[in-house]
Enzyme design. Structure first.
Site, PDB file in Angstrom:
ATOM      1  N   HIS A   1      -1.109   4.683  -0.421  1.00 29.25           N
ATOM      2  CA  HIS A   1      -2.096   5.559   0.221  1.00 29.25           C
ATOM      3  C   HIS A   1      -1.732   7.041   0.189  1.00 29.25           C
ATOM      4  CE1 HIS A   1      -5.169   2.812   1.508  1.00 29.25           C
ATOM      5  NE2 HIS A   1      -4.285   2.004   2.091  1.00 29.25           N
TER       6      HIS A   1
ATOM      7  N   ASP B   1      -4.007   0.032  -3.625  1.00 29.33           N
ATOM      8  CA  ASP B   1      -4.201   1.066  -2.599  1.00 29.33           C
ATOM      9  C   ASP B   1      -3.209   2.216  -2.777  1.00 29.33           C
ATOM     10  OD1 ASP B   1      -6.305  -0.368  -1.658  1.00 29.33           O
ATOM     11  OD2 ASP B   1      -5.638  -0.438   0.415  1.00 29.33           O
TER      12      ASP B   1
ATOM     13  N   HIS C   1      -2.588  -4.817   2.087  1.00 26.52           N
ATOM     14  CA  HIS C   1      -3.947  -4.655   2.642  1.00 26.52           C
ATOM     15  C   HIS C   1      -4.023  -4.456   4.148  1.00 26.52           C
ATOM     16  CE1 HIS C   1      -8.254  -4.767   2.451  1.00 26.52           C
ATOM     17  NE2 HIS C   1      -8.395  -5.972   2.976  1.00 26.52           N
TER      18      HIS C   1
ATOM     19  N   ASP D   1      -6.290   7.614  -1.238  1.00 23.20           N
ATOM     20  CA  ASP D   1      -6.972   7.773   0.053  1.00 23.20           C
ATOM     21  C   ASP D   1      -5.970   7.848   1.210  1.00 23.20           C
ATOM     22  OD1 ASP D   1      -9.442   7.736  -1.206  1.00 23.20           O
ATOM     23  OD2 ASP D   1      -9.701   5.579  -0.937  1.00 23.20           O
ATOM     24  N   ARG D   2      -6.442   8.411   2.302  1.00 23.00           N
ATOM     25  CA  ARG D   2      -5.705   8.547   3.568  1.00 23.00           C
ATOM     26  C   ARG D   2      -4.640   9.636   3.520  1.00 23.00           C
ATOM     27  NH1 ARG D   2      -8.942   5.338   6.926  1.00 23.00           N
ATOM     28  NH2 ARG D   2      -9.052   3.209   6.160  1.00 23.00           N
TER      29      ARG D   2
ATOM     30  N   ASN E   1      -8.458  -2.544  -2.841  1.00 22.75           N
ATOM     31  CA  ASN E   1      -9.842  -2.289  -2.449  1.00 22.75           C
ATOM     32  C   ASN E   1     -10.176  -0.798  -2.427  1.00 22.75           C
ATOM     33  OD1 ASN E   1      -8.150  -2.174   0.002  1.00 22.75           O
ATOM     34  ND2 ASN E   1     -10.077  -1.811   1.073  1.00 22.75           N
ATOM     35  N   HIS E   2      -9.171   0.084  -2.409  1.00 19.72           N
ATOM     36  CA  HIS E   2      -9.437   1.519  -2.481  1.00 19.72           C
ATOM     37  C   HIS E   2      -9.548   2.016  -3.921  1.00 19.72           C
ATOM     38  CE1 HIS E   2      -9.141   3.147   1.707  1.00 19.72           C
ATOM     39  NE2 HIS E   2      -8.720   1.908   1.894  1.00 19.72           N
TER      40      HIS E   2
ATOM     41  N   HIS F   1      -3.896  -8.070  -3.853  1.00 19.36           N
ATOM     42  CA  HIS F   1      -3.982  -7.042  -2.818  1.00 19.36           C
ATOM     43  C   HIS F   1      -4.402  -7.602  -1.465  1.00 19.36           C
ATOM     44  CE1 HIS F   1      -4.497  -3.226  -0.857  1.00 19.36           C
ATOM     45  NE2 HIS F   1      -5.701  -3.603  -0.473  1.00 19.36           N
TER      46      HIS F   1
ATOM     47  N   ARG G   1     -14.178  -6.906   8.653  1.00 13.21           N
ATOM     48  CA  ARG G   1     -14.236  -5.727   7.785  1.00 13.21           C
ATOM     49  C   ARG G   1     -15.613  -5.564   7.136  1.00 13.21           C
ATOM     50  NH1 ARG G   1      -9.008  -3.853   5.895  1.00 13.21           N
ATOM     51  NH2 ARG G   1      -7.301  -5.325   6.281  1.00 13.21           N
TER      52      ARG G   1
ATOM     53  N   ASP H   1       0.823  -1.213   0.000  1.00 14.33           N
ATOM     54  CA  ASP H   1       0.000   0.000   0.000  1.00 14.33           C
ATOM     55  C   ASP H   1       0.858   1.265   0.000  1.00 14.33           C
ATOM     56  OD1 ASP H   1      -1.809  -2.044   0.478  1.00 14.33           O
ATOM     57  OD2 ASP H   1      -3.024  -0.854   1.856  1.00 14.33           O
TER      58      ASP H   1
END
Length: 340
Positions: A89, A115, A272, A118-119, A147-148, A197, A245, A87
């Site tokens: 991010h 990923d 992940h 985001d974040r 997944n993002h 992922h 989750r 990731d």
């Protein structure tokens, strides 16, 4: 204050080019797409300064990536030497450090396991930089879907808002989501290392079943495609269990062993989940987690890693810390669109 976006005024002169390699000058990397020239090196030089592209250029870049990804199968085949990345991010400055640690794609094929957004502060710049690297090194950079990389998640966790702040509307976010739909969902290195992922799915016991999965869709909240992006291994479980989750599964060592045996693999590599040590074998010798966002969310204090796979089958974990705060820019809460 955040670095400004690229404006049309900044395009009047070409930016400085990197020094040529020994043995002669190197021509700038330019591709022609739909009758238009796209100056890859020029845009890479600008984006490497943590800037984002003019809207028309970004739309063209997305179209180029979509065109290239549409012809690829669900599992990208990779030959070592390879560098596996977890990731990111939106942590742009740490992505730059990652490449400094891992070396050029000319020396090792990079497999990013998703990923990208985001974040962090700079999802747009991270994604743009990776798209440009993929265009420049089409056989040396692999971008998997995380997944993002979905409309639902990237709208909820910051990427869509960032695009609105920087471009003034959602068109770029929508086009990036169209790219997400085309990204491969797994990679296979030397037919022995399976990269994904999240994890495995009870409905996808073989590599062939993954190859036949429909990926050109928004990831649904359940089902095999969702499982690959959301599932997690757990060392104290066996079989398949519900994932807290709310998506995917939790699976045990026995599941991973069966997948390894059925598909004649040596290793399952995924990301992940944050691991404070940057790299961790969840199931010794057969399944590991690679995490490549140091000091995740600028507060977790973790280190990060990349995993090198060599042609002789040996592996080398390279660890790295976050770029110091004084060496990175922190954006204003409201970044001005590039055209203002």
């Amino acid at each position: 204050m955040a670095p400004p976006a690229v404006t049309e005024d900044s395009l009047s002169q070409s930016p400085p080019q990197p020094p040529p390699k020994a043995g002669g000058d190197v021509a700038p990397h330019v591709i022609t797409f739909r009758g238009l020239k796209f100056e890859v090196d020029r845009w890479l030089e600008l984006v490497s300064q943590c800037q984002y592209l003019p809207e028309d250029v970004m739309l063209q870049l997305c179209s180029i990536v979509i065109s290239r990804m549409s012809s690829q199968c669900n599992i990208a085949k990779v030959t070592s030497p390879a560098t596996i990345v977890g990731d990111i991010h939106g942590q742009f400055y740490d992505l730059v450090r990652l490449f400094e640690k891992g070396g050029s794609p000319e020396e090792s094929t990079y497999v990013f396991m998703g990923d990208y957004v985001d974040r962090g502060y700079y999802s747009l710049e991270v994604l743009t930089y990776l798209f440009l690297m993929l265009v420049k090194y089409p056989n040396r950079v692999v971008l998997l879907r995380g997944n993002h990389e979905t409309r639902r998640v990237s709208h909820q966790y910051g990427f869509s808002e960032e695009c609105i702040k920087k471009y003034g509307h959602m068109a770029i976010w929508r086009e990036c989501c169209n790219v997400f739909d085309k990204l491969p969902i797994a990679a296979l290195i030397d037919n022995k290392t399976f990269c994904v992922h999240g994890g495995l799915s009870p409905r996808l016991p073989t590599l062939d079943s993954v190859l036949h999965l429909q990926r050109n869709i928004e990831v649904p909240p359940a089902g095999p495609l969702c499982d690959l992006l959301w599932s997690d291994p757990e060392d104290y479980e066996s079989g398949w269990c519900m994932n807290p989750r709310g998506a995917g599964w939790v699976f045990g060592r026995d599941v991973a062993q069966e997948f390894i045996k059925t598909n004649n693999l040596d290793l399952i590599c995924r990301s992940h989940q944050l691991v404070q040590e940057g790299f961790k074998f969840i199931f010794p010798d057969i399944l590991c987690t690679v995490w490549s966002a140091p000091n995740y969310c600028y507060r977790c204090g973790n280190i990060a890693s990349i995993l090198k796979i060599k042609p002789d089958g040996s592996r080398d974990v390279i660890y790295f810390d976050a770029v110091p705060s004084e060496a990175r820019e922190v954006p204003n809460r409201m970044a001005a669109p590039y055209f203002l």
